[in-house]
Design a protein around this motif. Structure first.
Motif, PDB file in Angstrom:
ATOM      1  N   PHE A  73       0.822  -1.201   0.000  1.00  0.00           N
ATOM      2  CA  PHE A  73       0.000   0.000   0.000  1.00  0.00           C
ATOM      3  C   PHE A  73       0.862   1.259   0.000  1.00  0.00           C
ATOM      4  O   PHE A  73       0.551   2.229  -0.689  1.00  0.00           O
ATOM      5  N   TRP A  74       1.946   1.243   0.755  1.00  0.00           N
ATOM      6  CA  TRP A  74       2.774   2.431   0.916  1.00  0.00           C
ATOM      7  C   TRP A  74       3.927   2.509  -0.074  1.00  0.00           C
ATOM      8  O   TRP A  74       4.820   3.328   0.070  1.00  0.00           O
ATOM      9  N   GLY A  75       3.923   1.667  -1.117  1.00  0.00           N
ATOM     10  CA  GLY A  75       4.905   1.816  -2.188  1.00  0.00           C
ATOM     11  C   GLY A  75       6.039   0.834  -2.161  1.00  0.00           C
ATOM     12  O   GLY A  75       6.989   0.970  -2.931  1.00  0.00           O
ATOM     13  N   GLY A  76       5.969  -0.169  -1.314  1.00  0.00           N
ATOM     14  CA  GLY A  76       6.996  -1.205  -1.268  1.00  0.00           C
ATOM     15  C   GLY A  76       6.684  -2.315  -2.254  1.00  0.00           C
ATOM     16  O   GLY A  76       5.899  -2.138  -3.190  1.00  0.00           O
ATOM     17  N   PRO A  77       7.276  -3.477  -2.039  1.00  0.00           N
ATOM     18  CA  PRO A  77       7.082  -4.604  -2.957  1.00  0.00           C
ATOM     19  C   PRO A  77       5.608  -4.990  -3.103  1.00  0.00           C
ATOM     20  O   PRO A  77       4.826  -4.851  -2.157  1.00  0.00           O
ATOM     21  N   GLY A  78       5.261  -5.496  -4.253  1.00  0.00           N
ATOM     22  CA  GLY A  78       3.890  -5.924  -4.536  1.00  0.00           C
ATOM     23  C   GLY A  78       3.636  -7.373  -4.159  1.00  0.00           C
ATOM     24  O   GLY A  78       2.784  -8.027  -4.749  1.00  0.00           O
ATOM     25  N   THR A  79       4.336  -7.863  -3.163  1.00  0.00           N
ATOM     26  CA  THR A  79       4.243  -9.265  -2.766  1.00  0.00           C
ATOM     27  C   THR A  79       2.838  -9.658  -2.340  1.00  0.00           C
ATOM     28  O   THR A  79       2.391 -10.779  -2.609  1.00  0.00           O
ATOM     29  N   TYR A  80       2.123  -8.768  -1.676  1.00  0.00           N
ATOM     30  CA  TYR A  80       0.777  -9.107  -1.221  1.00  0.00           C
ATOM     31  C   TYR A  80      -0.090  -9.524  -2.410  1.00  0.00           C
ATOM     32  O   TYR A  80      -0.702 -10.592  -2.401  1.00  0.00           O
ATOM     33  N   SER A  81      -0.138  -8.705  -3.432  1.00  0.00           N
ATOM     34  CA  SER A  81      -0.967  -9.023  -4.607  1.00  0.00           C
ATOM     35  C   SER A  81      -0.449 -10.245  -5.347  1.00  0.00           C
ATOM     36  O   SER A  81      -1.234 -11.043  -5.858  1.00  0.00           O
ATOM     37  N   GLU A  82       0.859 -10.406  -5.406  1.00  0.00           N
ATOM     38  CA  GLU A  82       1.431 -11.573  -6.074  1.00  0.00           C
ATOM     39  C   GLU A  82       0.972 -12.857  -5.392  1.00  0.00           C
ATOM     40  O   GLU A  82       0.654 -13.843  -6.057  1.00  0.00           O
ATOM     41  N   GLN A  83       0.933 -12.854  -4.056  1.00  0.00           N
ATOM     42  CA  GLN A  83       0.598 -14.065  -3.312  1.00  0.00           C
ATOM     43  C   GLN A  83      -0.890 -14.219  -3.029  1.00  0.00           C
ATOM     44  O   GLN A  83      -1.384 -15.341  -2.942  1.00  0.00           O
ATOM     45  N   ARG A  84      -1.599 -13.118  -2.859  1.00  0.00           N
ATOM     46  CA  ARG A  84      -2.987 -13.201  -2.384  1.00  0.00           C
ATOM     47  C   ARG A  84      -4.008 -12.562  -3.317  1.00  0.00           C
ATOM     48  O   ARG A  84      -5.197 -12.597  -3.035  1.00  0.00           O
ATOM     49  N   GLY A  85      -3.558 -11.937  -4.382  1.00  0.00           N
ATOM     50  CA  GLY A  85      -4.487 -11.266  -5.283  1.00  0.00           C
ATOM     51  C   GLY A  85      -4.866  -9.895  -4.741  1.00  0.00           C
ATOM     52  O   GLY A  85      -4.207  -9.351  -3.858  1.00  0.00           O
ATOM     53  N   HIS A  86      -5.951  -9.352  -5.273  1.00  0.00           N
ATOM     54  CA  HIS A  86      -6.415  -8.027  -4.858  1.00  0.00           C
ATOM     55  C   HIS A  86      -6.733  -8.050  -3.365  1.00  0.00           C
ATOM     56  O   HIS A  86      -7.309  -9.015  -2.866  1.00  0.00           O
ATOM     57  N   PRO A  87      -6.391  -6.988  -2.634  1.00  0.00           N
ATOM     58  CA  PRO A  87      -6.626  -6.982  -1.180  1.00  0.00           C
ATOM     59  C   PRO A  87      -8.084  -7.194  -0.761  1.00  0.00           C
ATOM     60  O   PRO A  87      -8.339  -7.894   0.220  1.00  0.00           O
TER      61      PRO A  87
END
Length: 144
Positions: A73-87
């Motif tokens: 959310f704050w501009g770091g790696p996009g790992t959340y979306s890569e692993q879990r999809g859209h929040p």
């Protein structure tokens, strides 16, 4: 990826790192968010209303997910979306009774974590503004 309307290059790939200095960078990156979230979950672990909302006995997986989400959310790696999809935050929280009491408890533990972070005033208010708005948006019932 380019935002054609503004002509601004935001990320070096769909979920890649930001191409400009971000809030994530300003506050200290991964180490900052890991500490913030760890401090937050120390409070959640002892909260009789919030703790039962976490399916795992160990809060480690939830801690990891929140770190990934906040980093992205704050501009770091996009790992959340890569692993879990859209929040899909509201959808993911729908199975749980998030009433004003739960929201206020969540905010109380997060306020303690933010206070421990000792951020400069601008970053502190920027972070807190988002956390507060997000917490209010998660309320899905007014039942006790």
């Amino acid at each position: 990826m380019t935002n054609d309307a503004a002509g601004v290059h935001l990320r070096d790939g769909e979920n890649g790192p930001a191409a400009i200095r971000t809030f994530y960078d300003e506050v200290g990156g991964k180490a900052f968010f890991e500490k913030l979230v760890h401090d937050f979950y120390r409070g959640v672990a002892t909260d009789p209303v919030l703790k039962p909302m976490y399916p795992e006995e160990d809060l480690g997986p939830a801690e990891h997910r929140l770190v990934m989400f906040l980093e992205q959310f704050w501009g770091g790696p996009g790992t959340y979306s890569e692993q879990r999809g859209h929040p899909r935050l509201r959808q993911r929280h729908q199975p749980f009774k998030v009433n004003p009491d739960a929201r206020d408890r969540w905010l109380g533990h997060m306020r303690e974590a933010v206070d421990l972070a000792e951020l400069p005033p601008l970053q502190r208010e920027t972070l807190w503004d988002y956390l507060e708005r997000a917490a209010f948006a998660m309320v899905n019932t007014f039942d006790e």
